[in-house]
Scaffold this motif. Structure first.
Motif, PDB file in Angstrom:
ATOM      1  N   LEU A  59       0.825  -1.206   0.000  1.00  0.00           N
ATOM      2  CA  LEU A  59       0.000   0.000   0.000  1.00  0.00           C
ATOM      3  C   LEU A  59       0.862   1.260   0.000  1.00  0.00           C
ATOM      4  O   LEU A  59       0.563   2.246  -0.690  1.00  0.00           O
ATOM      5  N   LEU A  60       1.979   1.208   0.735  1.00  0.00           N
ATOM      6  CA  LEU A  60       2.878   2.367   0.798  1.00  0.00           C
ATOM      7  C   LEU A  60       3.396   2.707  -0.596  1.00  0.00           C
ATOM      8  O   LEU A  60       3.335   3.862  -1.034  1.00  0.00           O
ATOM      9  N   PHE A  61       3.877   1.673  -1.308  1.00  0.00           N
ATOM     10  CA  PHE A  61       4.436   1.947  -2.625  1.00  0.00           C
ATOM     11  C   PHE A  61       3.347   2.319  -3.623  1.00  0.00           C
ATOM     12  O   PHE A  61       3.549   3.188  -4.478  1.00  0.00           O
ATOM     13  N   ALA A  62       2.191   1.665  -3.494  1.00  0.00           N
ATOM     14  CA  ALA A  62       1.086   2.006  -4.395  1.00  0.00           C
ATOM     15  C   ALA A  62       0.692   3.458  -4.199  1.00  0.00           C
ATOM     16  O   ALA A  62       0.498   4.200  -5.173  1.00  0.00           O
ATOM     17  N   SER A  63       0.612   3.889  -2.922  1.00  0.00           N
ATOM     18  CA  SER A  63       0.139   5.256  -2.711  1.00  0.00           C
ATOM     19  C   SER A  63       1.185   6.272  -3.138  1.00  0.00           C
ATOM     20  O   SER A  63       0.842   7.336  -3.637  1.00  0.00           O
ATOM     21  N   ILE A  64       2.465   5.923  -2.958  1.00  0.00           N
ATOM     22  CA  ILE A  64       3.471   6.914  -3.356  1.00  0.00           C
ATOM     23  C   ILE A  64       3.467   7.085  -4.870  1.00  0.00           C
ATOM     24  O   ILE A  64       3.595   8.198  -5.382  1.00  0.00           O
ATOM     25  N   VAL A  68       2.638  10.785  -6.565  1.00  0.00           N
ATOM     26  CA  VAL A  68       3.792  11.551  -7.043  1.00  0.00           C
ATOM     27  C   VAL A  68       3.451  12.414  -8.257  1.00  0.00           C
ATOM     28  O   VAL A  68       4.019  13.475  -8.455  1.00  0.00           O
ATOM     29  N   LYS A  69       2.443  11.984  -9.024  1.00  0.00           N
ATOM     30  CA  LYS A  69       2.138  12.731 -10.244  1.00  0.00           C
ATOM     31  C   LYS A  69       1.303  13.974 -10.002  1.00  0.00           C
ATOM     32  O   LYS A  69       1.162  14.792 -10.903  1.00  0.00           O
ATOM     33  N   ALA A 161      10.332   9.766  -3.080  1.00  0.00           N
ATOM     34  CA  ALA A 161      10.490   8.594  -2.218  1.00  0.00           C
ATOM     35  C   ALA A 161      11.422   8.898  -1.048  1.00  0.00           C
ATOM     36  O   ALA A 161      11.080   8.637   0.105  1.00  0.00           O
ATOM     37  N   ILE A 162      12.591   9.461  -1.324  1.00  0.00           N
ATOM     38  CA  ILE A 162      13.541   9.648  -0.221  1.00  0.00           C
ATOM     39  C   ILE A 162      13.070  10.728   0.739  1.00  0.00           C
ATOM     40  O   ILE A 162      13.414  10.709   1.910  1.00  0.00           O
ATOM     41  N   MET A 163      12.271  11.688   0.243  1.00  0.00           N
ATOM     42  CA  MET A 163      11.822  12.734   1.168  1.00  0.00           C
ATOM     43  C   MET A 163      10.642  12.292   2.012  1.00  0.00           C
ATOM     44  O   MET A 163      10.504  12.715   3.150  1.00  0.00           O
ATOM     45  N   SER A 164       9.778  11.437   1.447  1.00  0.00           N
ATOM     46  CA  SER A 164       8.551  11.172   2.204  1.00  0.00           C
ATOM     47  C   SER A 164       8.624   9.924   3.069  1.00  0.00           C
ATOM     48  O   SER A 164       7.885   9.830   4.043  1.00  0.00           O
ATOM     49  N   PHE A 165       9.489   8.957   2.763  1.00  0.00           N
ATOM     50  CA  PHE A 165       9.505   7.738   3.588  1.00  0.00           C
ATOM     51  C   PHE A 165       9.812   8.005   5.051  1.00  0.00           C
ATOM     52  O   PHE A 165       9.081   7.526   5.927  1.00  0.00           O
ATOM     53  N   PRO A 166      10.869   8.756   5.350  1.00  0.00           N
ATOM     54  CA  PRO A 166      11.092   9.000   6.784  1.00  0.00           C
ATOM     55  C   PRO A 166       9.950   9.766   7.432  1.00  0.00           C
ATOM     56  O   PRO A 166       9.646   9.541   8.605  1.00  0.00           O
ATOM     57  N   LEU A 167       9.292  10.638   6.656  1.00  0.00           N
ATOM     58  CA  LEU A 167       8.236  11.472   7.250  1.00  0.00           C
ATOM     59  C   LEU A 167       6.996  10.676   7.605  1.00  0.00           C
ATOM     60  O   LEU A 167       6.266  11.037   8.521  1.00  0.00           O
ATOM     61  N   VAL A 168       6.724   9.588   6.853  1.00  0.00           N
ATOM     62  CA  VAL A 168       5.501   8.840   7.154  1.00  0.00           C
ATOM     63  C   VAL A 168       5.775   7.719   8.155  1.00  0.00           C
ATOM     64  O   VAL A 168       4.866   6.957   8.487  1.00  0.00           O
TER      65      VAL A 168
END
Lengths: 219, 356
Positions: A59-64, A68-69, A161-168
């Motif tokens: 779900l994480l990858f699907a939502s990112i 992103v678009k 990806a690199i900016m939002s992963f740590p934030l979530v």
């Protein structure tokens, strides 16, 4: 009530664009379907614990990739056009609300895919769908805001990806705990605290996004 | 000198921290007891290894107890002092214990007038042959612990697993606090950039964040070394379920700020870079605050402050340690801001060179 009207109009525009292209949703659906298929073929039987982890990772990858678009598709002349026409708050609000809806659809589809192929591990439906709802809200607020930043760069997908992963991470850790409870992997009586934390995170990041977005918009 | 006093202050405080933090001795303590498990009904002779103790210099004889709980303790039958750091203590363990457990742990307590009292929790495990609490009550020769001495002089507390590594508090924990202050400084600079559009504020934010990142890395490394020495090599510092708030926040902050620098690299235009990274910096800082509430709920960790581990506060950070720990935080923070200021000047000079 100009703000609400503007927000609704912008959301409608996004919806119509999506409906005409059907690009985002079908792409995400294909991604989810193929990932779950891989999981299904590599695991003989998906245990609840693995089910829980894999579900949220997919779900994480699907939502990112769904989110992103959101700002990349708006080219700069069009952004200038919005800038002269609308309130920046309406822009971020419409994108966030649209993405919340999109993520809820995506998460329900992911769950349906999992239930179809890997079996449904959910024991407490109301708790699980509450987690899905709060998760979609939290993830889309953060992802939408980061997409607004990343959209200004050339390699926006990597940056996103690199900016939002740590934030979530705070959201994700709480979500996995909450859904572990809904799958009866662990029993915890203080689950309402987790729900409160999740709602708190959602409100906090929404507030920050609304506060900071006008600064991004100005250029 | 008017504008530079804080740098000198930082250096003086850090020198004080290093000297006092490294040179002050630890309180006497008990390192090991052999044998550590016995059966009931024996007379056991324990060889006790002390640390920083002066058994031979005591004017009154050394006293020893095996403590069962707050009310009940067994006094030693015989104590033979071998050297300053070694003792042989004999106890008569009764045939039955007044407890309904098969294996009971006892705390060893030593006392003399030079070292004061020293304690080793769960020093001796006693296994009962049969569980008969009533007969145990009858056999129990209670001798209450009284008239304990106080160690004179300035010392750091002796903690059983930590021992000398307790001094790492002035580095690992203080660096973590300094990192936090530097990141807060960076966020304030970012806010000031957005308010005034002054590029200098953006350079300042970049400098403070860089130094904060370095401090975070140092804090992480000192934490890993510390954990390996106290919790054993099997401790996985990257496992979030075993990690505590501070360690987790450091890890995530490292990711966030590495992303911050990647974001800065992605843009050529200084204004655009400054605006976007300032916005991200503020958003990221606020987004990480909930971790303070989230991580402790995951599971018990080994780290101080959770699951019965010693932590700051209470008896673990005594007043002597406070006298060095708080200055250490201030000293590292001042040094960090000094480093950030130097780096800020470097960035500015670099910009001027680039512009030709």
């Amino acid at each position: 009530m100009g703000l609400i009207k503007e927000t609704l109009a912008l959301m409608r525009k996004d919806l119509v664009l999506e409906w005409r292209g059907k690009y985002a949703l079908s792409g995400i659906l294909l991604y989810v379907f193929s990932t779950v298929f891989i999981i299904y073929t590599s695991f003989d039987e998906v245990e609840p614990k693995a089910w829980n982890t894999l579900f949220w990772v997919v779900l994480l990858f699907a939502s990112i990739s769904a989110i992103v678009k959101s700002f990349v598709q708006e080219n700069s002349p069009r952004q200038l056009y919005y800038y002269s026409l609308t309130n920046p708050i309406a822009v971020i609000l419409s994108k966030t609300l649209y993405n919340i809806g999109l993520l809820m659809v995506v998460s329900l589809l992911t769950w349906a895919c999992f239930a179809l192929m890997a079996g449904n591990a959910v024991k407490d439906n109301s708790q699980f769908f509450l987690a899905l709802f709060l998760g979609s809200v939290g993830l889309s607020i953060t992802f939408t805001f980061v997409a607004a930043i990343a959209g200004k760069a050339d390699h926006s997908a990597t940056l996103q990806a690199i900016m939002s992963f740590p934030l979530v991470l705070p959201i994700l850790l709480t979500l996995i705990r909450l859904s572990a409870n809904a799958l009866r992997l662990e029993q915890d009586s203080s689950i309402s605290d987790d729900i409160a934390i999740l709602a708190g995170i959602d409100l906090l990041s929404l507030g920050m996004a609304l506060l900071l977005f006008p600064f991004l918009w100005r250029e | 000198m008017k504008n530079h006093w804080w740098k000198a202050l930082g250096v003086i405080i850090l020198l004080y921290t290093f000297t006092a933090g490294m040179l002050l001795p630890l309180k006497p303590g008990i390192v090991a007891v052999n044998p550590s498990a016995v059966r009931t009904g024996d007379t056991v002779t324990l060889s006790v290894q002390g640390y920083n103790t002066f058994f031979t210099q005591s004017k009154t004889p050394v006293r020893a107890w095996l403590k069962l709980d707050e009310q009940r303790a067994l006094a030693a039958k015989d104590i033979e002092v071998i050297s300053d750091n070694a003792l042989r203590v004999s106890f008569d363990i009764p045939a039955h214990l007044p407890v309904s457990r098969r294996v009971q742990d006892f705390t060893l307590l030593l006392d003399n007038d030079v070292d004061g009292a020293s304690v080793l929790p769960s020093a001796l495990l006693v296994t009962q042959d049969s569980i008969q609490p009533e007969r145990g009550e009858a056999l129990w020769a209670n001798s209450p612990i009284t008239d304990l001495h106080e160690k004179s002089g300035i010392t750091f507390p002796f903690r059983n697993i930590l021992a000398e590594t307790i001094r790492n508090t002035y580095f690992h924990v203080a660096l973590w606090f300094a990192m936090l202050f530097l990141f807060i400084g960076g966020v304030i600079s970012s806010v000031r950039y957005l308010a005034n559009n002054d590029l200098n504020a953006d350079y300042r934010a970049q400098a403070q964040t860089t130094v904060g990142l370095i401090f975070g890395l140092l804090g992480l490394i000192t934490g890993i070394i510390w954990a390996r020495n106290t919790w054993g090599a099997g401790y996985k510092f990257w496992n979030l379920r075993e990690v505590d708030v501070k360690q987790a926040m450091t890890m995530v902050a490292l990711f966030v700020y590495l992303a911050y620098f990647v974001l800065r690299m992605a843009f050529e235009d200084a204004e655009r870079k400054a605006r976007l990274s300032a916005v991200y910096n503020i958003f990221a800082f606020v987004a990480l605050i909930p971790l303070i509430y989230v991580v402790p709920r995951l599971t018990d960790s080994l780290h101080p402050g959770s699951g019965g581990n010693p932590a700051l506060g209470g008896e673990d950070l005594d007043n002597t340690m406070r006298m060095i720990f708080y200055p250490a935080i201030i000293g590292w923070t001042l040094l960090g801001f000094w480093m950030a200021q130097l780096y800020y000047r470097l960035i500015k000079a670099q910009m001027r060179v680039d512009e030709g």
